[in-house]
Design an enzyme around this catalytic site. Structure first.
Site, PDB file in Angstrom:
ATOM      1  N   ARG A  51       0.614  -1.074  -0.161  1.00  0.00           N
ATOM      2  CA  ARG A  51       0.175   0.448  -0.237  1.00  0.00           C
ATOM      3  C   ARG A  51       1.006   1.354   0.301  1.00  0.00           C
ATOM      4  O   ARG A  51       0.308   1.783  -0.778  1.00  0.00           O
ATOM      5  CB  ARG A  51      -1.096  -0.055   1.191  1.00  0.00           C
ATOM      6  CG  ARG A  51      -2.015  -0.712   1.505  1.00  0.00           C
ATOM      7  CD  ARG A  51      -2.966  -1.213   1.947  1.00  0.00           C
ATOM      8  NE  ARG A  51      -2.088  -1.120   3.203  1.00  0.00           N
ATOM      9  CZ  ARG A  51      -2.914  -1.192   4.960  1.00  0.00           C
ATOM     10  NH1 ARG A  51      -4.019  -0.712   4.457  1.00  0.00           N
ATOM     11  NH2 ARG A  51      -1.966  -1.344   6.242  1.00  0.00           N
TER      12      ARG A  51
ATOM     13  N   ASN B 286      -6.548  -2.633   2.057  1.00  0.00           N
ATOM     14  CA  ASN B 286      -6.622  -4.098   1.627  1.00  0.00           C
ATOM     15  C   ASN B 286      -8.108  -4.710   1.889  1.00  0.00           C
ATOM     16  O   ASN B 286      -8.217  -4.805   2.942  1.00  0.00           O
ATOM     17  CB  ASN B 286      -5.239  -4.671   3.031  1.00  0.00           C
ATOM     18  CG  ASN B 286      -4.059  -4.836   2.839  1.00  0.00           C
ATOM     19  OD1 ASN B 286      -3.697  -4.292   1.137  1.00  0.00           O
ATOM     20  ND2 ASN B 286      -3.319  -5.066   3.775  1.00  0.00           N
TER      21      ASN B 286
END
Length: 812
Positions: free
Chosen positions: A17, A35
């Site tokens: 990320r 996520n």
């Protein structure tokens, strides 16, 4: 211009990320990333009409600048009909709780940046043994559930201090959302205790901390139990013969090799040959144990201390690994020689993971214990790799590799969810889901009660961890394997379809899946060589030539069957297999007539040979087997190796391989079957014969026994005899496989089974096949031994609802 980007693969807990965040900001994109149970979901808005190019660049950079521990399996783009965020920015959002369709990353060795901090006296993490970041550290060993967030790991009990929390919250920091992030202020701690669990003060041992004290005690010849990433190790100085002998005695591991850990590659080079590729493998994030050829009798770069003589009895290799956690880095910092670093258990039991359990089970084995208070959720042994035929070959798939998903071949995208139970030895379990195979870490041999309990616990954990609801359960055809019994019971309780898979068909299917062979790619000629597996005719197979694909197989060749006098005792006592080979291939009376002066004959006559002959003639506790493993045991016994009894699975065959290498005088670079054979003067080795049997061709070892006994009588060195056996066996197997493949119109030959862990056999058979125009399919992602069996079971169950026993009998 706005799109959604779905990224699937190993993309959680690996710094993915923040990588998206940095790349999006560099490209002037706004949006968010999070996520969820399927991987990573990106929503992105481009500021202008040329935004498609910017979003395309983002996707391309995700592939080319992927974090080191990540693996992208798919990037899926879709339209997004929403207004851009206000104010314009790119955010990292909290994880979404959805169904689990993504992977858990494997535990990874300490990265260079974290290692530098641990070694830096001025750093706030100086000498901190739990230092990690998104590029390294524990993953599988601490996770309880997906998504992989701190709350779902054993780190949840450690609240981060302000400094760690700031790192964790900063997308520009390499510890952004590093779930095990910690420091000496807020994280787990380590301490030294005596065998009863009483904490010791390092100052009393003239040491600055517990790890320094442990290192000092190891140098004094003590044996320590050390809690690591995925379990406990037992450690001692590998150059201290007395300490190694005590460890063997206490652990009741009298012959099986010990793994070694060395500070760096330079230490390893003092004891073993180390090429560039194996060195890179040792230093990789997986940091496995790598089997290396030892330098026995050759000059070393400097005067390295001699290793204890019984670290790896009867073997030409040593298993080395590098320190893969900060604790190990600190422990070996001052060591210019290796440490024994073997699993913390009694022989054949599962490795200890819990402090109290370790004190109870290891208290009599270790003099002291080095403990910490980060819970190990999942037991994960060290992986073992051997470099063979120009590629790394996994012998045990565990830490560093499991549970990284394996992409299934074309045709399996819509495969039903399957649970495959694996085999009895070297067990792993496989889940098939979403076009991927999720193979558990190595679980061990289910004949041991504690391992069997751990097996069932791991199945339940993986089913929960991956929210897996199987429709089919695949088991080995053997009626009495614990794995098969467990699978049958689960299928009956839950009303699931049960698929019974023949052992060697599973081996062949595993190597096909390992190589991405398509579901409709057609059959191959599979060579499955191992100890034994239950055959469809009620005998024990193990030297098989199969025309096989995922949906079925036909047995077209096999090693000439011989009895196993005494049943399972013949697996443990190789001399029994030698008597059986003599009786079937030559006849005992003919053997005594032709070679009356052999010392071997005298030794065998001290055994109850008449009783064994009666058992074999009457088929009483003497099941027939075509096992290649039992043939290797018999040859080893003929040469005086492990004739009385083996101490661990495969010992006789392993020592037979090492004997062939040791007997190849003049060979300084182990790695070429041709070089070994030439140096020993073996030529093509001992020939085998062929017998056209009912439904297939039998490979007959009778001719090789005649040559072998002639050489024994002539005083030929055992090492040369072993080399000649290996060379002839490899040629015979490859030639029969090539002939059968050509007769069947097949273009590929696949190799699987535990016998292909033997470097001489894998390289020899592969070399002869290439000479005949076949490029062999071999294992790369899963072990060739029974550790890969569950993958084969799973893809067969997915490809085919499962044959009836009548169908299998007809096919065989």
């Amino acid at each position: 211009m706005a799109e959604t980007i779905r990224v699937r693969g190993l993309v959680q807990g690996v710094g993915f990320r923040p990588t998206v965040w940095r790349l999006a900001r560099d490209l002037g994109l706004t949006g968010d990333v999070r996520n969820d149970g399927e991987g990573v979901l990106i929503r992105v808005w481009a500021p202008d009409a040329g935004g498609t190019d910017s979003i395309g660049q983002l996707c391309e950079r995700l592939r080319t600048r992927c974090p080191p521990l990540a693996r992208i399996d798919a990037i899926e783009r879709g339209a997004l009909d929403l207004p851009p965020p206000d104010p314009a920015q790119f955010l990292i959002l909290a994880s979404a709780a959805t169904g689990a369709h993504t992977g858990v990353a494997a535990d990874a060795a300490t990265c260079a940046a974290c290692a530098a901090e641990v070694r830096d006296p001025a750093d706030r993490r100086s000498r901190y043994p739990f230092t990690n970041c998104t590029h390294c550290g524990p993953r599988l060993s601490i996770v309880r559930a997906i998504p992989y967030d701190r709350a779902n790991t054993s780190m949840a009990v450690f609240a981060q201090c302000p400094a760690c929390a700031a790192e964790y919250a900063d997308p520009a920091d390499r510890r952004f959302h590093a779930q095990p992030n910690a420091c000496p202020v807020c994280g787990p701690r380590v301490w030294l205790a005596d065998a009863a669990g009483r904490a010791l003060d390092p100052a009393d041992l003239a040491a600055g901390d517990a790890i320094a004290a442990a290192s000092r005690l190891l140098a004094q010849g003590r044996i320590l139990a050390i809690k690591g990433i995925g379990g406990f190790h037992l450690a001692c100085d590998a150059t201290d013969a007395a300490a190694v002998a005590r460890l063997r005695q206490r652990k009741r591991r009298f012959a099986k090799p010990f793994a070694l850990m060395a500070r760096d590659l330079d230490v390893i080079r003092r004891y073993c040959r180390l090429g560039e590729a194996p060195a890179a493998l040792l230093a990789s994030p997986a940091a496995p144990v790598v089997l290396l050829d030892r330098l026995a009798g050759l000059p070393t770069p400097d005067l390295a201390p001699d290793l204890a003589p019984d670290l790896a009895p009867g073997q030409s290799t040593l298993g080395f690994m590098l320190p893969y956690s900060p604790l190990h880095l600190l422990l070996l910092a001052d060591w210019d020689r290796p440490l024994v670093m073997t699993s913390g258990n009694l022989s054949e039991e599962p490795q200890c993971v819990d402090n109290d359990d370790a004190l109870g089970r290891l208290g009599g084995l270790a003099d002291l214990v080095l403990l910490h208070d980060r819970a190990i959720v999942n037991r994960v042994d060290d992986s073992v790799v051997r470099w063979m035929d120009a590629a790394p070959r996994l012998l045990r798939r565990a830490r560093g590799y499991a549970p990284n998903p394996i992409a299934l071949p074309p045709g399996f995208a819509q495969a039903p969810p399957v649970l495959a139970m694996g085999g009895e030895l070297k067990n792993t379990v496989c889940l098939l889901k979403d076009g991927q195979a999720i193979l558990t870490q190595h679980l061990g041999d289910l004949e041991e009660a504690n391992t069997a309990r751990e097996y069932e616990r791991t199945i339940d954990l993986y089913l929960a961890l991956f929210e897996h609801r199987p429709e089919r359960i695949a088991v080995d055809l053997h009626p009495d394997y614990r794995a098969s019994l467990t699978g049958r019971g689960r299928a009956a309780r839950e009303g699931l379809e049960l698929v019974q898979v023949q052992h060697h068909h599973a081996h062949c299917a595993a190597v096909l899946a390992d190589n991405g062979w398509p579901l409709d790619g057609g059959p191959v000629l599979g060579i499955a060589l191992d100890g034994l597996g239950y055959g469809t005719d009620g005998t024990l197979w193990g030297g098989e030539f199969l025309v096989a694909d995922y949906r079925g197989f036909e047995r077209v060749g096999w090693l000439r069957p011989v009895p196993m006098p005494g049943g399972t005792r013949a697996i443990l006592e190789p001399w029994r297999n030698l008597v059986a080979q003599i009786e079937v291939c030559l006849g005992w009376d003919e053997f005594r007539r032709r070679w009356p002066a052999l010392e071997l004959a005298r030794r065998l006559e001290e055994r109850p040979v008449p009783m064994l002959r009666t058992l074999m003639q009457r088929r009483l506790n003497a099941p027939l087997t075509s096992s290649a493993g039992r043939l290797f045991d018999a040859v080893a016994a003929a040469l005086g190796l492990c004739a009385e009894r083996i101490s661990y699975e495969g010992q006789a065959a392993i020592e037979l391989e090492s004997l062939a290498v040791a007997g190849s005088t003049g060979v300084r670079e182990y790695g070429s079957t041709g070089a070994v054979a030439a140096a020993a003067g073996v030529g093509e080795g001992y020939a085998c014969g062929l017998i056209e049997g009912d439904g297939g061709t039998l490979l007959d070892p009778a001719p090789l026994w005649c040559r072998l006994f002639d050489d024994l009588a002539a005083g030929v060195a055992p090492g040369a005899i072993s080399a000649r056996f290996h060379a002839g066996f490899c040629r015979a197997v490859a030639d029969l496989a090539a002939d059968l493949a050509q007769a069947q119109g097949l273009a590929r030959v696949a190799l699987s089974g535990g016998v292909f862990q033997n470097r001489l056999v894998l390289e020899g058979v592969s070399r002869h096949l290439r000479r005949r125009g076949f490029e062999p399919l071999t294992h790369h992602q899963v072990p060739t031994n029974d550790g890969g069996l569950a993958l084969g079971q799973a893809v067969i169950a997915a490809a085919w609802a499962g044959p009836s026993l009548d169908d299998l009998h007809q096919a065989s």
